[in-house]
Write an enzyme that holds these catalytic residues in place. Sequence first.
Site, short mmCIF file in Angstrom:
data_model
loop_
_atom_site.label_atom_id
_atom_site.label_comp_id
_atom_site.label_asym_id
_atom_site.label_seq_id
_atom_site.Cartn_x
_atom_site.Cartn_y
_atom_site.Cartn_z
N CYS A 163 32.86 -21.76 -0.13
CA CYS A 163 33.45 -20.78 -1.04
C CYS A 163 32.75 -20.92 -2.38
O CYS A 163 31.79 -21.68 -2.51
CB CYS A 163 34.97 -20.96 -1.17
SG CYS A 163 35.47 -22.53 -1.91
N HIS B 96 42.18 -21.17 -8.22
CA HIS B 96 41.46 -22.32 -8.75
C HIS B 96 40.27 -21.81 -9.53
O HIS B 96 39.96 -20.62 -9.51
CB HIS B 96 41.01 -23.27 -7.63
CG HIS B 96 40.19 -22.60 -6.57
ND1 HIS B 96 40.77 -21.83 -5.57
CD2 HIS B 96 38.86 -22.56 -6.35
CE1 HIS B 96 39.82 -21.37 -4.78
NE2 HIS B 96 38.65 -21.79 -5.23
#
Length: 630
Positions: free
Chosen positions: A385, A551
């Site tokens: 990611c 995040h």
Amino acid sequence: MAQSNIKVAVQKFGNFLSSMVMPNIGAFIAWGLITALFIPTGFFPNENLAKLVDPMVKYLLPLLIGYTGGKLVHDQRGGVVGAIATMGVIVGSDIPMFLGAMIMGPLGGYIIKKFDQFIEGKVKTGFEMLINNFSAGILGGILAILAFLGVSPAVDGFTGALVVGVDWMVAHGLLPLTSILIEPAKILFLNNAINHGILSPIGAEQIRTNGQSILLLLETNPGPGLGILLAYCFFGKGTAKQSAPGAAIIHFIGGIHEIYFPYVLMRPLLIIAAILGGMSGVFTFVLLGGGLQAVASPGSILAILAATPGNAGSYVANISGVLVAAIVSFIVGSLILKTGKQTEDLDEAARKMQEMKGKKSSVAGSFTKQQGEVPASVQKIVFACDAGMGSSAMGASLLRKKVKQANLNISVTNTAISNIPSEAQIVITQKELTPRAQNKVPDAYHISVDNFLSSPEYDKLIDQLKNDHTTSKAEEEKKVSAENNTDSNDGLLKEENVFLNQHFSSKEEAIRFAGSVLVKGGYVEENYVEAMIERDNMTSTYMGNDVAIPHGTEEAKKNVLRSGFTVIQVPEGVDFDGEKVRLIFGIAGKDGTHLEILSGIAITCSDMDNIEKMVHAKSAKELMTIIQRN
């Protein structure tokens, strides 16, 4: 809900356009450079080399767009049929058929896709190649004829209406309002038709009687395009940001306005920035008495200065109009790029067309095979990611558990896309990020995942790998321990960081709340919160199963002081780009020390029964117990 659907539809429409144009930005730049250098009014006029300009803009660029649009719908066959269909609109018109290519390319891909679905399983062995070749040729030929006879005249009629509208506004003295038609028409590559077909003839008469004409500044003003490109320089993503400075130079100094059109098509709302910038510039020209004494071609700042009457007032007026237009379009463009979701990379835009199929991510999720077959003797699977500490860690945890249960001797790790190891054999990413991963490790087998928490989907991959790998569970557990290099981290999940029965009006409000908890807990610095917002704008942190894990970006790792979590229960849910989120896990990861507890969260959240229990938990301790049980 209706507002959310409209938002999703607008995003899909933007993706539809950008996915066809942006992957071919290199061709646009090549054409722009050749045009700026070798046309009669270019920097190095060359009659022979200038012969490249017209065929490139009329044939090469529309064909690339049509091929890309068709390929995104149905791979290679879709691209071929899309290109054949695009030839119909190209030959049927005298203007560059970019709009026609955007129609016929995807349509060609869609038609051949439906045909292939219809005949699937019905073709006798040995006739596959024959059927494939003839079907593509016949359907492509029919579409080309239909495009020539129907679509091309329709697009010509539409663009002709725009030209008539500009002519009417000029005739009635509504100069600033002409930008409402001029700027969108320019995006359709009608700038030369408007400038030389309408404005220049009228301007020539004004020059004869008044010595200058403001009309010659309406289309040639490089300010709106410069502002948009500068906005990409500061607030763009990936290759769009990297290529914008060069495009700005070609546009502003070289006068090739076409170079910024694809950037607008990538984010269609930027047409508002172009219109407002154009209107502001024209208003400034009118207010200060600007004008040119000759046609500025190409629309370069150098050409404009050369055609400006030789007095200080005219120079001030013309330069001011250009600067005002650039500033206004920069401000508006920056707001659009900062507040809207944009693709991270021009290459990533090539896969966005898949969103146009009308399929929303389901709870179950899906795998999309990107190339070839699963390789033999797989030893390393990598989840990737943007930051490598959130969604990829959860996905890797789930698949690692499956690998252990199947006694497979395969390493399953997670990382940031920029750090994918070259030896990775299988790379799994969210579908928005797959093109970036393919650029990083083109030889790997790539899998796109709609939902990292969709545990049943991982079984499909496991089934394909079982025949080639065996090992003991103990051996695999040892390998996992070495990979993670982490001790038990149950202490990372603290009762004071669990919040029940929260309500949020937007995902940004929810993310900021999660970030503020991490800041107050001493886990991150304050600017990490903005990085959390940026990360979600780049690629949604919605994980599936009503769960989101906001995040920071990869760059924001330096702002993490120590690993920590916050768990936020939102029983009524909050909208994350059309998806309902009831559990939010805010994450700050430092040196991988958060991965073990994140693994437990991933396994827990893969079961909807656990989700329901956590959503209805009456105390922080009860919610924590459900997580720690796994």
